[in-house]
Motif scaffolding. Structure first.
Motif, PDB file in Angstrom:
ATOM      1  N   SER A  67       0.853  -1.193   0.000  1.00  0.00           N
ATOM      2  CA  SER A  67       0.000   0.000   0.000  1.00  0.00           C
ATOM      3  C   SER A  67       0.886   1.239   0.000  1.00  0.00           C
ATOM      4  O   SER A  67       1.731   1.411   0.887  1.00  0.00           O
ATOM      5  N   LEU A  68       0.709   2.099  -0.997  1.00  0.00           N
ATOM      6  CA  LEU A  68       1.522   3.305  -1.134  1.00  0.00           C
ATOM      7  C   LEU A  68       0.725   4.542  -0.740  1.00  0.00           C
ATOM      8  O   LEU A  68      -0.508   4.516  -0.700  1.00  0.00           O
ATOM      9  N   ASN A  69       1.448   5.614  -0.484  1.00  0.00           N
ATOM     10  CA  ASN A  69       0.837   6.849   0.015  1.00  0.00           C
ATOM     11  C   ASN A  69      -0.213   7.377  -0.955  1.00  0.00           C
ATOM     12  O   ASN A  69       0.056   7.574  -2.143  1.00  0.00           O
ATOM     13  N   GLN A  70      -1.412   7.590  -0.434  1.00  0.00           N
ATOM     14  CA  GLN A  70      -2.535   8.012  -1.275  1.00  0.00           C
ATOM     15  C   GLN A  70      -2.388   9.432  -1.809  1.00  0.00           C
ATOM     16  O   GLN A  70      -3.091   9.830  -2.736  1.00  0.00           O
ATOM     17  N   HIS A  71      -1.479  10.214  -1.242  1.00  0.00           N
ATOM     18  CA  HIS A  71      -1.294  11.592  -1.689  1.00  0.00           C
ATOM     19  C   HIS A  71      -0.080  11.761  -2.610  1.00  0.00           C
ATOM     20  O   HIS A  71       0.185  12.875  -3.061  1.00  0.00           O
ATOM     21  N   ALA A  72       0.658  10.676  -2.866  1.00  0.00           N
ATOM     22  CA  ALA A  72       1.873  10.764  -3.675  1.00  0.00           C
ATOM     23  C   ALA A  72       1.537  10.523  -5.147  1.00  0.00           C
ATOM     24  O   ALA A  72       1.751   9.428  -5.681  1.00  0.00           O
ATOM     25  N   ASP A  73       0.999  11.547  -5.811  1.00  0.00           N
ATOM     26  CA  ASP A  73       0.616  11.405  -7.220  1.00  0.00           C
ATOM     27  C   ASP A  73       1.810  11.081  -8.108  1.00  0.00           C
ATOM     28  O   ASP A  73       1.653  10.401  -9.135  1.00  0.00           O
ATOM     29  N   PHE A  74       2.997  11.545  -7.735  1.00  0.00           N
ATOM     30  CA  PHE A  74       4.171  11.292  -8.565  1.00  0.00           C
ATOM     31  C   PHE A  74       4.497   9.801  -8.603  1.00  0.00           C
ATOM     32  O   PHE A  74       5.026   9.306  -9.601  1.00  0.00           O
ATOM     33  N   LEU A  75       4.171   9.065  -7.529  1.00  0.00           N
ATOM     34  CA  LEU A  75       4.392   7.617  -7.529  1.00  0.00           C
ATOM     35  C   LEU A  75       3.477   6.944  -8.549  1.00  0.00           C
ATOM     36  O   LEU A  75       3.908   6.075  -9.314  1.00  0.00           O
ATOM     37  N   ILE A  76       2.219   7.363  -8.566  1.00  0.00           N
ATOM     38  CA  ILE A  76       1.264   6.818  -9.534  1.00  0.00           C
ATOM     39  C   ILE A  76       1.733   7.097 -10.955  1.00  0.00           C
ATOM     40  O   ILE A  76       1.758   6.202 -11.809  1.00  0.00           O
ATOM     41  N   ASN A  77       2.117   8.346 -11.211  1.00  0.00           N
ATOM     42  CA  ASN A  77       2.543   8.727 -12.559  1.00  0.00           C
ATOM     43  C   ASN A  77       3.782   7.959 -12.990  1.00  0.00           C
ATOM     44  O   ASN A  77       3.889   7.515 -14.140  1.00  0.00           O
ATOM     45  N   ASN A  78       4.754   7.792 -12.071  1.00  0.00           N
ATOM     46  CA  ASN A  78       5.984   7.090 -12.419  1.00  0.00           C
ATOM     47  C   ASN A  78       5.728   5.620 -12.731  1.00  0.00           C
ATOM     48  O   ASN A  78       6.294   5.062 -13.682  1.00  0.00           O
ATOM     49  N   ILE A  79       4.876   4.975 -11.939  1.00  0.00           N
ATOM     50  CA  ILE A  79       4.594   3.559 -12.155  1.00  0.00           C
ATOM     51  C   ILE A  79       3.850   3.350 -13.471  1.00  0.00           C
ATOM     52  O   ILE A  79       4.172   2.454 -14.254  1.00  0.00           O
ATOM     53  N   ILE A  80       2.838   4.197 -13.735  1.00  0.00           N
ATOM     54  CA  ILE A  80       2.083   4.081 -14.987  1.00  0.00           C
ATOM     55  C   ILE A  80       2.981   4.355 -16.189  1.00  0.00           C
ATOM     56  O   ILE A  80       2.949   3.630 -17.196  1.00  0.00           O
ATOM     57  N   LYS A  81       3.798   5.398 -16.117  1.00  0.00           N
ATOM     58  CA  LYS A  81       4.675   5.759 -17.228  1.00  0.00           C
ATOM     59  C   LYS A  81       5.683   4.651 -17.512  1.00  0.00           C
ATOM     60  O   LYS A  81       5.953   4.302 -18.666  1.00  0.00           O
ATOM     61  N   SER A  82       6.258   4.078 -16.441  1.00  0.00           N
ATOM     62  CA  SER A  82       7.227   2.996 -16.610  1.00  0.00           C
ATOM     63  C   SER A  82       6.580   1.787 -17.269  1.00  0.00           C
ATOM     64  O   SER A  82       7.165   1.163 -18.168  1.00  0.00           O
ATOM     65  N   HIS A  83       5.367   1.448 -16.849  1.00  0.00           N
ATOM     66  CA  HIS A  83       4.679   0.284 -17.414  1.00  0.00           C
ATOM     67  C   HIS A  83       4.282   0.532 -18.864  1.00  0.00           C
ATOM     68  O   HIS A  83       4.418  -0.358 -19.715  1.00  0.00           O
ATOM     69  N   LYS A  84       3.806   1.733 -19.161  1.00  0.00           N
ATOM     70  CA  LYS A  84       3.412   2.050 -20.541  1.00  0.00           C
ATOM     71  C   LYS A  84       4.620   1.982 -21.475  1.00  0.00           C
ATOM     72  O   LYS A  84       4.524   1.472 -22.597  1.00  0.00           O
ATOM     73  N   THR A  85       5.757   2.494 -21.014  1.00  0.00           N
ATOM     74  CA  THR A  85       6.960   2.436 -21.841  1.00  0.00           C
ATOM     75  C   THR A  85       7.359   0.997 -22.120  1.00  0.00           C
ATOM     76  O   THR A  85       7.729   0.647 -23.246  1.00  0.00           O
ATOM     77  N   ALA A  86       7.285   0.149 -21.107  1.00  0.00           N
ATOM     78  CA  ALA A  86       7.632  -1.265 -21.284  1.00  0.00           C
ATOM     79  C   ALA A  86       6.716  -1.932 -22.309  1.00  0.00           C
ATOM     80  O   ALA A  86       7.181  -2.673 -23.180  1.00  0.00           O
ATOM     81  N   LEU A  87       5.414  -1.655 -22.226  1.00  0.00           N
ATOM     82  CA  LEU A  87       4.467  -2.241 -23.182  1.00  0.00           C
ATOM     83  C   LEU A  87       4.703  -1.704 -24.585  1.00  0.00           C
ATOM     84  O   LEU A  87       4.609  -2.449 -25.573  1.00  0.00           O
ATOM     85  N   MET A 111       7.443  -0.918 -25.837  1.00  0.00           N
ATOM     86  CA  MET A 111       8.650  -1.556 -26.352  1.00  0.00           C
ATOM     87  C   MET A 111       8.446  -3.031 -26.674  1.00  0.00           C
ATOM     88  O   MET A 111       9.367  -3.720 -27.079  1.00  0.00           O
ATOM     89  N   GLY A 112       7.224  -3.523 -26.484  1.00  0.00           N
ATOM     90  CA  GLY A 112       6.920  -4.905 -26.812  1.00  0.00           C
ATOM     91  C   GLY A 112       7.076  -5.876 -25.655  1.00  0.00           C
ATOM     92  O   GLY A 112       6.937  -7.085 -25.839  1.00  0.00           O
ATOM     93  N   LYS A 113       7.330  -5.358 -24.455  1.00  0.00           N
ATOM     94  CA  LYS A 113       7.452  -6.237 -23.297  1.00  0.00           C
ATOM     95  C   LYS A 113       6.072  -6.570 -22.748  1.00  0.00           C
ATOM     96  O   LYS A 113       5.085  -5.905 -23.062  1.00  0.00           O
ATOM     97  N   THR A 114       6.001  -7.607 -21.919  1.00  0.00           N
ATOM     98  CA  THR A 114       4.723  -8.017 -21.339  1.00  0.00           C
ATOM     99  C   THR A 114       4.559  -7.532 -19.906  1.00  0.00           C
ATOM    100  O   THR A 114       3.476  -7.683 -19.328  1.00  0.00           O
ATOM    101  N   CYS A 115       5.617  -6.968 -19.329  1.00  0.00           N
ATOM    102  CA  CYS A 115       5.543  -6.496 -17.949  1.00  0.00           C
ATOM    103  C   CYS A 115       6.622  -5.438 -17.736  1.00  0.00           C
ATOM    104  O   CYS A 115       7.502  -5.245 -18.582  1.00  0.00           O
ATOM    105  N   SER A 116       6.534  -4.752 -16.606  1.00  0.00           N
ATOM    106  CA  SER A 116       7.550  -3.757 -16.246  1.00  0.00           C
ATOM    107  C   SER A 116       8.172  -4.138 -14.905  1.00  0.00           C
ATOM    108  O   SER A 116       7.604  -4.928 -14.142  1.00  0.00           O
TER     109      SER A 116
END
Length: 217
Positions: free
Chosen positions: A108-128, A130-135
């Protein structure tokens, strides 16, 4: 800092006990939790009120980088000070009989840390992209945190203890999946000089942009 190498996954859970003792020992003895993120679902709800009200929920699922199957779920409901915390629970066959006794590592991560959400989503989108199945994602913790007590071991589905997450790392690498091994960063584990050309201009994938620039001049 590079993600650790992937390890072969085998489902060797002890079905006689809901708690995977070896996985818990592996997690508690380490100072980090390494995982693959396999799925992210963002749900936005907008209500027709005056003014409009909106809310969002994020569901993140993954698998622990370990020699056994240990599932991970990540939420953003932590309301205390710090980055977040982690604990365990047993799914208990809520969805189907095949899901019975699945131990879940819950982060469970901090509910007010929007930068964590953005970083995780951005990292996963970049991986996908690039043709990967996960990040990849890495959480830091204190060694010893995550041990299971005797009282908690008797509890079939939940554990009361929660342990702090002290940091995390995401990777956002922009790189073609078809890039030759010799053209990868020399610190990459996949880097190799085998079959490397004597002249990089002989490689079409590297000279395509150069040729385009020449034609424009």
């Amino acid at each position: 800092m590079k993600p650790i190498k992937d390890t072969k996954l085998t489902d060797q859970r002890d079905t006689s006990s809901p708690w995977d003792e070896s996985a818990i020992e592996f997690i508690s003895s380490s100072h980090e939790i390494n995982a693959w993120i396999t799925s992210i679902t963002k749900t936005d709800l907008i209500k027709d009120t005056n003014p409009f009200k909106s809310s969002s929920t994020l569901e993140i699922y993954g698998v622990l980088k370990y020699t056994k199957i240990v599932f991970i779920n990540i939420d953003f409901q932590f309301s205390g000070c710090g980055i977040g915390d982690f604990s365990y629970f047993i799914n208990g066959g809520v969805l189907s009989e095949n899901d019975d006794n699945l131990m879940i590592l819950s982060i469970s991560l901090n509910q007010h840390a929007d930068f964590l959400i953005n970083n995780i989503i951005k990292s996963h989108k970049t991986a996908l992209d690039m043709g990967k199945t996960c990040s990849d994602i890495r959480f830091f913790k204190n060694p010893g945190d995550g041990e299971i007590t005797h009282a908690e071991r008797l509890n079939k589905y939940t554990r009361e203890s929660r342990y702090p997450i002290t940091g995390l790392v995401t990777w956002d690498t922009l790189e073609s999946p078809n890039l030759a091994r010799w053209a990868r960063p020399y610190v990459d584990t996949a880097f190799s000089m085998e079959n490397a050309p004597t002249n990089p201009f002989q490689q079409p994938e590297l000279t395509l942009q150069e040729e385009s620039l020449v034609r424009r001049r």
